[in-house]
Motif scaffolding. Sequence first.
Motif, PDB file in Angstrom:
ATOM      1  N   ALA A 251     -92.146 -13.003 -54.071  1.00  0.00           N
ATOM      2  CA  ALA A 251     -91.455 -12.508 -55.066  1.00  0.00           C
ATOM      3  C   ALA A 251     -90.404 -13.606 -55.701  1.00  0.00           C
ATOM      4  CB  ALA A 251     -90.407 -11.151 -54.806  1.00  0.00           C
ATOM      5  N   GLY A 252     -90.456 -14.784 -54.776  1.00  0.00           N
ATOM      6  CA  GLY A 252     -89.527 -15.919 -55.170  1.00  0.00           C
ATOM      7  C   GLY A 252     -88.060 -16.004 -54.400  1.00  0.00           C
ATOM      8  N   LEU A 253     -87.883 -15.038 -53.401  1.00  0.00           N
ATOM      9  CA  LEU A 253     -86.723 -15.033 -52.767  1.00  0.00           C
ATOM     10  C   LEU A 253     -86.294 -16.298 -52.172  1.00  0.00           C
ATOM     11  CD1 LEU A 253     -86.188 -11.605 -51.250  1.00  0.00           C
ATOM     12  CD2 LEU A 253     -85.808 -12.435 -53.672  1.00  0.00           C
ATOM     13  N   SER A 254     -85.088 -16.737 -51.874  1.00  0.00           N
ATOM     14  CA  SER A 254     -84.681 -18.021 -51.314  1.00  0.00           C
ATOM     15  C   SER A 254     -84.864 -18.217 -49.904  1.00  0.00           C
ATOM     16  CB  SER A 254     -83.283 -18.346 -51.838  1.00  0.00           C
ATOM     17  OG  SER A 254     -82.373 -17.160 -51.232  1.00  0.00           O
ATOM     18  N   THR A 255     -84.610 -17.297 -49.079  1.00  0.00           N
ATOM     19  CA  THR A 255     -84.191 -17.466 -47.630  1.00  0.00           C
ATOM     20  C   THR A 255     -84.932 -16.235 -46.847  1.00  0.00           C
ATOM     21  OG1 THR A 255     -82.442 -18.936 -48.244  1.00  0.00           O
ATOM     22  CG2 THR A 255     -82.583 -18.076 -45.694  1.00  0.00           C
ATOM     23  N   ILE A 256     -85.264 -16.680 -45.485  1.00  0.00           N
ATOM     24  CA  ILE A 256     -85.617 -15.768 -44.561  1.00  0.00           C
ATOM     25  C   ILE A 256     -84.820 -16.323 -43.452  1.00  0.00           C
ATOM     26  CG2 ILE A 256     -87.251 -14.572 -42.877  1.00  0.00           C
ATOM     27  CD1 ILE A 256     -87.683 -13.927 -45.988  1.00  0.00           C
ATOM     28  N   LYS A 257     -83.925 -15.318 -42.896  1.00  0.00           N
ATOM     29  CA  LYS A 257     -82.780 -15.558 -41.801  1.00  0.00           C
ATOM     30  C   LYS A 257     -83.227 -14.746 -40.611  1.00  0.00           C
ATOM     31  CE  LYS A 257     -78.935 -13.895 -41.246  1.00  0.00           C
ATOM     32  NZ  LYS A 257     -78.746 -13.359 -40.035  1.00  0.00           N
ATOM     33  N   ILE A 258     -82.805 -15.433 -39.507  1.00  0.00           N
ATOM     34  CA  ILE A 258     -82.810 -14.387 -38.083  1.00  0.00           C
ATOM     35  C   ILE A 258     -81.999 -15.048 -37.028  1.00  0.00           C
ATOM     36  CG2 ILE A 258     -84.731 -15.312 -37.103  1.00  0.00           C
ATOM     37  CD1 ILE A 258     -85.944 -12.345 -36.318  1.00  0.00           C
ATOM     38  N   THR A 259     -81.355 -14.024 -36.317  1.00  0.00           N
ATOM     39  CA  THR A 259     -80.288 -14.629 -35.338  1.00  0.00           C
ATOM     40  C   THR A 259     -80.942 -14.422 -33.807  1.00  0.00           C
ATOM     41  OG1 THR A 259     -77.938 -14.367 -35.040  1.00  0.00           O
ATOM     42  CG2 THR A 259     -79.435 -12.363 -34.994  1.00  0.00           C
ATOM     43  N   GLU A 260     -80.021 -15.152 -32.821  1.00  0.00           N
ATOM     44  CA  GLU A 260     -80.351 -15.261 -31.706  1.00  0.00           C
ATOM     45  C   GLU A 260     -79.599 -14.407 -30.584  1.00  0.00           C
ATOM     46  OE1 GLU A 260     -80.004 -18.834 -27.984  1.00  0.00           O
ATOM     47  OE2 GLU A 260     -79.835 -19.156 -30.158  1.00  0.00           O
ATOM     48  N   HIS A 261     -80.173 -13.619 -29.813  1.00  0.00           N
ATOM     49  CA  HIS A 261     -79.541 -12.767 -28.934  1.00  0.00           C
ATOM     50  C   HIS A 261     -80.300 -12.701 -27.799  1.00  0.00           C
ATOM     51  CE1 HIS A 261     -75.689 -11.886 -30.835  1.00  0.00           C
ATOM     52  NE2 HIS A 261     -76.101 -11.392 -31.951  1.00  0.00           N
ATOM     53  N   TYR A 262     -79.872 -12.025 -26.593  1.00  0.00           N
ATOM     54  CA  TYR A 262     -80.571 -11.813 -25.401  1.00  0.00           C
ATOM     55  C   TYR A 262     -80.301 -10.550 -24.656  1.00  0.00           C
ATOM     56  CZ  TYR A 262     -81.058 -16.761 -25.882  1.00  0.00           C
ATOM     57  OH  TYR A 262     -81.236 -18.041 -26.076  1.00  0.00           O
ATOM     58  N   GLY A 263     -81.217 -10.011 -24.023  1.00  0.00           N
ATOM     59  CA  GLY A 263     -81.240  -9.023 -22.941  1.00  0.00           C
ATOM     60  C   GLY A 263     -80.633  -7.527 -23.485  1.00  0.00           C
ATOM     61  N   MET A 264     -80.658  -7.291 -24.578  1.00  0.00           N
ATOM     62  CA  MET A 264     -80.097  -5.883 -25.083  1.00  0.00           C
ATOM     63  C   MET A 264     -80.866  -5.719 -26.239  1.00  0.00           C
ATOM     64  SD  MET A 264     -76.273  -7.069 -25.890  1.00  0.00           S
ATOM     65  CE  MET A 264     -76.170  -8.147 -24.600  1.00  0.00           C
ATOM     66  N   ALA A 265     -80.610  -4.288 -26.777  1.00  0.00           N
ATOM     67  CA  ALA A 265     -81.088  -3.858 -28.017  1.00  0.00           C
ATOM     68  C   ALA A 265     -80.680  -4.774 -29.127  1.00  0.00           C
ATOM     69  CB  ALA A 265     -81.079  -2.336 -28.338  1.00  0.00           C
ATOM     70  N   TYR A 266     -79.554  -5.050 -29.290  1.00  0.00           N
ATOM     71  CA  TYR A 266     -78.768  -5.718 -30.337  1.00  0.00           C
ATOM     72  C   TYR A 266     -79.113  -7.299 -30.226  1.00  0.00           C
ATOM     73  CZ  TYR A 266     -75.054  -7.467 -33.304  1.00  0.00           C
ATOM     74  OH  TYR A 266     -74.318  -8.088 -34.338  1.00  0.00           O
ATOM     75  N   GLY A 267     -80.329  -7.285 -31.107  1.00  0.00           N
ATOM     76  CA  GLY A 267     -80.853  -8.818 -31.402  1.00  0.00           C
ATOM     77  C   GLY A 267     -81.700  -9.323 -30.261  1.00  0.00           C
ATOM     78  N   GLY A 268     -81.926  -8.507 -29.186  1.00  0.00           N
ATOM     79  CA  GLY A 268     -82.668  -9.003 -27.936  1.00  0.00           C
ATOM     80  C   GLY A 268     -84.014  -9.405 -28.323  1.00  0.00           C
ATOM     81  N   TYR A 269     -84.790  -8.824 -29.426  1.00  0.00           N
ATOM     82  CA  TYR A 269     -86.067  -9.250 -29.964  1.00  0.00           C
ATOM     83  C   TYR A 269     -86.349 -10.465 -30.325  1.00  0.00           C
ATOM     84  CZ  TYR A 269     -88.541  -4.649 -29.197  1.00  0.00           C
ATOM     85  OH  TYR A 269     -89.088  -3.496 -28.572  1.00  0.00           O
ATOM     86  N   CYS A 270     -85.129 -11.210 -30.505  1.00  0.00           N
ATOM     87  CA  CYS A 270     -85.279 -12.693 -30.981  1.00  0.00           C
ATOM     88  C   CYS A 270     -84.467 -13.547 -30.394  1.00  0.00           C
ATOM     89  CB  CYS A 270     -84.727 -12.841 -32.438  1.00  0.00           C
ATOM     90  SG  CYS A 270     -85.257 -14.037 -33.077  1.00  0.00           S
ATOM     91  N   PRO A 271     -84.910 -13.693 -28.941  1.00  0.00           N
ATOM     92  CA  PRO A 271     -84.223 -14.795 -28.129  1.00  0.00           C
ATOM     93  C   PRO A 271     -84.543 -16.240 -28.785  1.00  0.00           C
ATOM     94  CG  PRO A 271     -86.271 -13.848 -27.243  1.00  0.00           C
ATOM     95  CD  PRO A 271     -86.172 -13.371 -28.227  1.00  0.00           C
ATOM     96  N   ASP A 272     -85.529 -16.407 -29.672  1.00  0.00           N
ATOM     97  CA  ASP A 272     -85.747 -17.615 -30.195  1.00  0.00           C
ATOM     98  C   ASP A 272     -86.168 -17.706 -31.912  1.00  0.00           C
ATOM     99  OD1 ASP A 272     -86.687 -20.073 -30.556  1.00  0.00           O
ATOM    100  OD2 ASP A 272     -88.092 -20.427 -29.006  1.00  0.00           O
ATOM    101  N   PRO A 273     -85.125 -17.745 -32.551  1.00  0.00           N
ATOM    102  CA  PRO A 273     -85.102 -17.770 -33.962  1.00  0.00           C
ATOM    103  C   PRO A 273     -86.413 -18.731 -34.541  1.00  0.00           C
ATOM    104  CG  PRO A 273     -82.918 -17.484 -33.603  1.00  0.00           C
ATOM    105  CD  PRO A 273     -83.648 -17.803 -32.005  1.00  0.00           C
ATOM    106  N   LEU A 274     -86.275 -20.011 -33.982  1.00  0.00           N
ATOM    107  CA  LEU A 274     -86.989 -21.254 -34.379  1.00  0.00           C
ATOM    108  C   LEU A 274     -88.545 -20.948 -34.178  1.00  0.00           C
ATOM    109  CD1 LEU A 274     -85.282 -24.069 -32.812  1.00  0.00           C
ATOM    110  CD2 LEU A 274     -85.134 -23.649 -35.183  1.00  0.00           C
ATOM    111  N   MET A 275     -88.693 -20.056 -33.132  1.00  0.00           N
ATOM    112  CA  MET A 275     -90.362 -19.665 -33.008  1.00  0.00           C
ATOM    113  C   MET A 275     -90.625 -18.625 -34.030  1.00  0.00           C
ATOM    114  SD  MET A 275     -92.130 -18.025 -29.678  1.00  0.00           S
ATOM    115  CE  MET A 275     -91.927 -19.389 -28.563  1.00  0.00           C
ATOM    116  N   PHE A 276     -89.866 -17.561 -34.319  1.00  0.00           N
ATOM    117  CA  PHE A 276     -90.015 -16.727 -35.377  1.00  0.00           C
ATOM    118  C   PHE A 276     -90.229 -17.419 -36.742  1.00  0.00           C
ATOM    119  CE2 PHE A 276     -88.305 -13.728 -38.823  1.00  0.00           C
ATOM    120  CZ  PHE A 276     -89.482 -13.099 -38.532  1.00  0.00           C
ATOM    121  N   LEU A 277     -89.350 -18.146 -37.030  1.00  0.00           N
ATOM    122  CA  LEU A 277     -89.522 -19.002 -38.348  1.00  0.00           C
ATOM    123  C   LEU A 277     -90.590 -19.712 -38.603  1.00  0.00           C
ATOM    124  CD1 LEU A 277     -85.548 -19.650 -38.829  1.00  0.00           C
ATOM    125  CD2 LEU A 277     -86.775 -17.722 -39.881  1.00  0.00           C
ATOM    126  N   VAL A 278     -91.162 -20.424 -37.605  1.00  0.00           N
ATOM    127  CA  VAL A 278     -92.413 -21.219 -37.480  1.00  0.00           C
ATOM    128  C   VAL A 278     -93.372 -20.070 -37.749  1.00  0.00           C
ATOM    129  CG1 VAL A 278     -93.927 -22.663 -36.105  1.00  0.00           C
ATOM    130  CG2 VAL A 278     -91.341 -23.087 -36.231  1.00  0.00           C
TER     131      VAL A 278
END
Length: 379
Positions: A35-62
């Motif tokens: 659709a031509g959107l500008s950006t996809i963003k994701i954040t880093e967190h550890y060991g809990m439901a709040y953000g814990g599924y993304c301990p490595d944002p760089l890996m997800f973005l690749v």
Amino acid sequence: MKFGLSFLPDAAPDNKSASDYYRDALDMSVLADAAGLSTIKITEHYGMAYGGYCPDPLMFLVAVAQKTRQVRLMTGCLLPTFHHPVQLASRIAMADVLTNGRLDVGFARAFLPAEFDMLGIDLDESHTRFDATVAAIADLLTHGVASAETPFFSYQDVHLLPPPVQRPHPPLWAAAARSRSSFARAGERGLNLLTAFTIQSDQHLTEQIAIYQEARQDAGHAGRGRVTMLIPLFVHTDDRVARERGMAHLRRYHATWADASTSWRNRSSRAYPGYTDLHRQLEALSAQDVFENGSLVFGDPERVRDHIARLTETFDIDQILWNVDFGAMGREDAISSLSLFLERCLDHNDKTDQAAIRSEVERCEAQNVRLPRPARHMT
């Protein structure tokens, strides 16, 4: 105004598997790119439901980069306080190469005592560690060979490999959420600003953004800096249903956020004034209060378009990234909401690849997701 997507996973295996979460987030990223959107963003967190599924944002973005063509890819945010600068700068540079120069790098100071405790980092050192690590990373990315001597790390004549694609380095951002000092420090460093419009009034946030821009100017940095805002979004053809479902998802998100913040119970830090018992502050903040504050965009396409127009008039910002998966949202609600936004809430121009949008919608439908039919302007 540019638009993109913001992911902060708040799921756990008891309500959504990691494989389902990544599949849904990747599919939504592909839809956004088409659709031509500008950006996809994701954040880093550890060991809990709040953000814990993304301990490595760089890996997800690749991973996103392998499925998309043009969308920018933003860490929102990496937590440099928890990393050695040589390691993190090297991974940033590698990700910039693998994304073909589409990477934006957002940094945040981290704010959950539980994460500091997990990693053996002193909470009171967060400011000084953050400043030292971000400065060292920028130095390594810019010059390729650098030295540093700090209380936290030291090295001599380190060669950064691989070199990043973007020169002198990928765009750098800093997150600021609550305090005046966070906005001022982002401006003083000359970083772009990443902030949220969920827990404060529009007047307060406008004042904070002005503080950022004034600090940036006073420090002698060129330009006003770019400002990106994060806002929850939920769209449905029925305005009442949009509000009810959006609020239900938001209540689950707030509960997860409050639970993650319980490590602030009876705890204080000179680096985080006002954070003691943060979980109680969040528990007292009802989803209805946030909705009435105007910082949620929930509704049918007409209401959403009107709300976006008001946001554009209110804030001097460059980009909105929509939180589209809050509350461990199920696949059907998440992709249906996003598809409606892309098809009926945006002013598509000739450059938008309508065939690609239709193809991706049909692919999602083939996976047993009921989505709204394409709007007239797509035919």
